[in-house]
Design an enzyme around this catalytic site. Sequence first.
Site, PDB file in Angstrom:
ATOM      1  N   GLU A 112       5.565 -20.959   8.302  1.00 29.94           N
ATOM      2  CA  GLU A 112       5.505 -19.704   7.565  1.00 29.94           C
ATOM      3  C   GLU A 112       6.913 -19.289   7.169  1.00 29.94           C
ATOM      4  O   GLU A 112       7.893 -19.956   7.505  1.00 29.94           O
ATOM      5  CB  GLU A 112       4.819 -18.614   8.401  1.00 29.94           C
ATOM      6  N   HIS A 245       4.069  -6.002   4.931  1.00 27.74           N
ATOM      7  CA  HIS A 245       3.727  -7.400   4.648  1.00 27.74           C
ATOM      8  C   HIS A 245       3.714  -7.608   3.140  1.00 27.74           C
ATOM      9  O   HIS A 245       3.169  -6.789   2.396  1.00 27.74           O
ATOM     10  CB  HIS A 245       2.362  -7.752   5.237  1.00 27.74           C
ATOM     11  N   ARG A 286      10.069 -11.641   5.583  1.00 28.16           N
ATOM     12  CA  ARG A 286       9.087 -10.749   4.959  1.00 28.16           C
ATOM     13  C   ARG A 286       9.719  -9.561   4.242  1.00 28.16           C
ATOM     14  O   ARG A 286       9.284  -9.191   3.149  1.00 28.16           O
ATOM     15  CB  ARG A 286       8.115 -10.234   6.023  1.00 28.16           C
ATOM     16  N   HIS A 347       2.137  -3.276   7.771  1.00 30.19           N
ATOM     17  CA  HIS A 347       1.516  -4.339   8.544  1.00 30.19           C
ATOM     18  C   HIS A 347       1.841  -4.290  10.033  1.00 30.19           C
ATOM     19  O   HIS A 347       0.957  -4.471  10.872  1.00 30.19           O
ATOM     20  CB  HIS A 347       1.962  -5.694   7.986  1.00 30.19           C
ATOM     21  N   ARG A 382      10.192  -8.547  11.949  1.00 33.32           N
ATOM     22  CA  ARG A 382       9.559  -9.569  12.778  1.00 33.32           C
ATOM     23  C   ARG A 382       9.423 -10.900  12.049  1.00 33.32           C
ATOM     24  O   ARG A 382       9.009 -10.945  10.894  1.00 33.32           O
ATOM     25  CB  ARG A 382       8.167  -9.100  13.225  1.00 33.32           C
TER      26      ARG A 382
END
Length: 464
Positions: A112, A245, A286, A347, A382
């Site tokens: 990811e 997000h 992100r 998110h 994160r």
Amino acid sequence: MRLQTDVLIVGSGVAGLYCALNLPKNLQVTVITKAKVHECDSYLAQGGICVLRNDEDYDKYFEDTLRAGHYENRRESVEIMIKSSQAVIEELIDFGVDFARDEDGNLIYTKEGAHSVPRILFHEDITGKIITETLIKEVKSRSNISLLEDITMIDILTFEYKGMKICRGITAIHSKAYKEKSSVNLKEPYANLITIEAKDTVLACGGLGGLYEHSTNYSHIMGDALAIAIRHGIRLKNMDYIQIHPTTLYTEKKGRAFLITESVRGEGGILLNAEGKRFVNELLPRDVVTKAIFEEMRRSGTKYVWLSMENIDKNEIKGHFKHIYEKCLEEGFDCTKEPIPVVPAQHYFMGGIDVDSYSRSSMKNLYAVGETSCNGVHGRNRLASNSLLESLVFAKRASYDIVKNRYREEPAVKLDETHKIIYNLHEEYRDIDALFEEYRSLIINEIERSKNQNEQDYNGVKCG
């Protein structure tokens, strides 16, 4: 209603469930949840769970986590999480979690955004659901664990001992009574209030997505534990570190935003603007991708950008991303043939109740785990798929500390005395609506205070 238990856990996400499962069977453990047991944000996690693949991966994993967090992470916590990851995964597999494997039975790893190598285990695009359901099944098999649904915490019980404020459980109300706008009638003691006395209390209540108009979280998860912490002077940390997000499925319909996992971009999905052109490296952290999307939306005057899966094999889409594929079809898009509209949404919450490496808060006998807590792993932003792992690792450490300090010196506090305090001092329990409106204001004001202090940029996604 008056209850007593050895350990009380507020929340039924993976952090709360795993904490319960790591406590010895000679302790009575009570897990309460505001809604139904599966209605937690852990259940919604799509992408997967990180794991240290081998010793050679350690430095890269450590650096990936710090880089995503803008190097504001607590390094000790990051080290603990990474070094504990393999043991946690082994235990999940022993419980029955079915991670994806190849034809030879080897675990498959996906990648990811902001990860330098594939190190994420998954089950289709419903990893959180599979892990949560497995833990729920295990919890229900344990005779020492009681699971109570539809119980809403409204405060914690405290007393003072040797100059210290100590937690002794919680005050709660049946969620149905709150939803139906019922008020607590103090003329009839115990009619609506529930008090649960426990020597140790663990707050595993999730984040604060319910405060946002557009969020991937369940709407009932509104940061109640954070407001209660503010009222009791419990130390908080990084309250303005809120993750947006980059990709949720755009729709005009109201309700929870449907997440499009970062794994889609990890497997080759690309972001396109209104002219059909790429405008960002999709595998950046992100917050960077989110900012680029908002800038592109402002430039083009559109409400969304496009996510194309043209580089992903159709069988991979229908297998690995089966549920995303089906959801897109419901919304009128075939993601195997055309791009889908996506927009950022709230998110995840990196801040929370400030805890140490054993999930201890600044109040004695009170722990916080999962998204409710801030142990410093995530820093300002994160890293993808670190949330489930971090929740599990530090929930287990909380259970360890609870057992280690089980027989510490403390005075006996009679539950009747606790009730007397509740009914004499807390007139606000008469109006639960007003109480939760106060909680909402406390959280929003604290976020704004922290935001102004740190001069954070929220890219136009507002709380409140």
